[in-house]
Design a protein around this motif. Structure first.
Motif, PDB file in Angstrom:
ATOM      1  N   ASN A  14     -92.381 -15.369 -25.700  1.00 20.18           N
ATOM      2  CA  ASN A  14     -91.345 -15.648 -24.697  1.00 20.18           C
ATOM      3  C   ASN A  14     -91.674 -16.923 -23.918  1.00 20.18           C
ATOM      4  O   ASN A  14     -90.785 -17.720 -23.608  1.00 20.18           O
ATOM      5  N   GLU A  16     -93.627 -16.398 -17.599  1.00 23.95           N
ATOM      6  CA  GLU A  16     -93.673 -15.502 -18.757  1.00 23.95           C
ATOM      7  C   GLU A  16     -95.111 -15.164 -19.111  1.00 23.95           C
ATOM      8  O   GLU A  16     -95.949 -16.055 -19.211  1.00 23.95           O
ATOM      9  N   GLU A  72     -89.171 -20.103 -23.787  1.00 19.71           N
ATOM     10  CA  GLU A  72     -88.669 -20.610 -22.511  1.00 19.71           C
ATOM     11  C   GLU A  72     -89.145 -22.039 -22.253  1.00 19.71           C
ATOM     12  O   GLU A  72     -88.416 -22.839 -21.665  1.00 19.71           O
ATOM     13  N   SER A 115     -80.599 -10.603 -15.627  1.00 21.94           N
ATOM     14  CA  SER A 115     -81.981 -10.270 -15.985  1.00 21.94           C
ATOM     15  C   SER A 115     -82.955 -11.372 -15.578  1.00 21.94           C
ATOM     16  O   SER A 115     -84.148 -11.128 -15.456  1.00 21.94           O
ATOM     17  N   ARG A 116     -82.445 -12.582 -15.352  1.00 18.44           N
ATOM     18  CA  ARG A 116     -83.267 -13.706 -14.907  1.00 18.44           C
ATOM     19  C   ARG A 116     -83.247 -13.848 -13.387  1.00 18.44           C
ATOM     20  O   ARG A 116     -83.767 -14.818 -12.840  1.00 18.44           O
ATOM     21  N   TRP A 171     -84.134 -22.441 -13.012  1.00 22.68           N
ATOM     22  CA  TRP A 171     -83.726 -21.092 -12.671  1.00 22.68           C
ATOM     23  C   TRP A 171     -83.747 -20.160 -13.883  1.00 22.68           C
ATOM     24  O   TRP A 171     -84.192 -19.018 -13.795  1.00 22.68           O
ATOM     25  N   MET A 172     -83.252 -20.655 -15.022  1.00 13.28           N
ATOM     26  CA  MET A 172     -83.116 -19.796 -16.190  1.00 13.28           C
ATOM     27  C   MET A 172     -84.310 -19.837 -17.143  1.00 13.28           C
ATOM     28  O   MET A 172     -84.497 -18.921 -17.931  1.00 13.28           O
ATOM     29  N   HIS A 173     -85.102 -20.892 -17.090  1.00 15.08           N
ATOM     30  CA  HIS A 173     -86.171 -21.059 -18.078  1.00 15.08           C
ATOM     31  C   HIS A 173     -87.539 -21.357 -17.465  1.00 15.08           C
ATOM     32  O   HIS A 173     -88.254 -22.238 -17.938  1.00 15.08           O
ATOM     33  N   TYR A 213     -77.523 -11.412 -19.197  1.00 12.66           N
ATOM     34  CA  TYR A 213     -78.739 -12.211 -19.357  1.00 12.66           C
ATOM     35  C   TYR A 213     -79.087 -12.908 -18.043  1.00 12.66           C
ATOM     36  O   TYR A 213     -80.242 -12.906 -17.614  1.00 12.66           O
ATOM     37  N   ALA A 214     -78.085 -13.517 -17.402  1.00 10.27           N
ATOM     38  CA  ALA A 214     -78.330 -14.219 -16.134  1.00 10.27           C
ATOM     39  C   ALA A 214     -78.879 -13.255 -15.082  1.00 10.27           C
ATOM     40  O   ALA A 214     -79.823 -13.581 -14.357  1.00 10.27           O
TER      41      ALA A 214
END
Length: 139
Positions: free
Chosen positions: A95, A90, A99, A36-37, A83-85, A33-34
């Motif tokens: 999504n 989007e 997020e 993919s981000r 960083w992640m959200h 997942y990380a």
């Protein structure tokens, strides 16, 4: 007041202990997942952030330099939020909404961690029954 602070510390730390456990026991899935981000060295950073959350939350929960523990969690949360959200990147509405929730949740928790840091560092043992007092002092 001491018992309320202990209960608050334990409740706050519980979220991060559970997340740290997930980072460390499901690191391959979390790293996917990380990655993919856009996180470089995703597996290493999943483990590193798992350790960061475990250390910070245990410091807060046990009252071992809880000011430093709260600061460690604050730093984790700020970086994770942006960083992640990054909901603004989007294009799909569902999504984007998901997020956005995670982004603001992380910011709210970062705010709580910053308040804990300030309270522990400024008031020390007066409000914090724990194993040690604060590492840092602010006035």
């Amino acid at each position: 007041m001491g018992i309320l602070v202990i209960i608050g510390r334990l409740l706050f730390a519980a979220l991060f202990l559970v997340s740290a456990y997930g980072h460390l026991t499901r690191r391959k899935m979390m790293a996917g997942y990380a990655a993919s981000r856009g996180v470089p060295a995703a597996e290493f950073l999943v483990v590193a952030t798992g350790v960061q959350m475990a250390v910070g939350s245990l410091m807060v929960a046990l009252g071992v330099w809880p000011d430093l523990g709260a600061l460690i969690l604050f730093l984790f949360l700020i970086v994770t939020a942006f960083w992640m959200h990054p909901f603004w990147k989007e294009s799909e509405p569902q999504n984007r909404a998901m997020e956005r929730v995670h982004f603001y949740k992380d910011l709210a928790l970062a705010g709580a961690a910053l308040v804990m840091f300030a309270a522990f560092a400024a008031l020390g043992p007066d409000i914090n029954p724990g194993i040690t007092g604060p590492l840092l002092t602010i006035r």
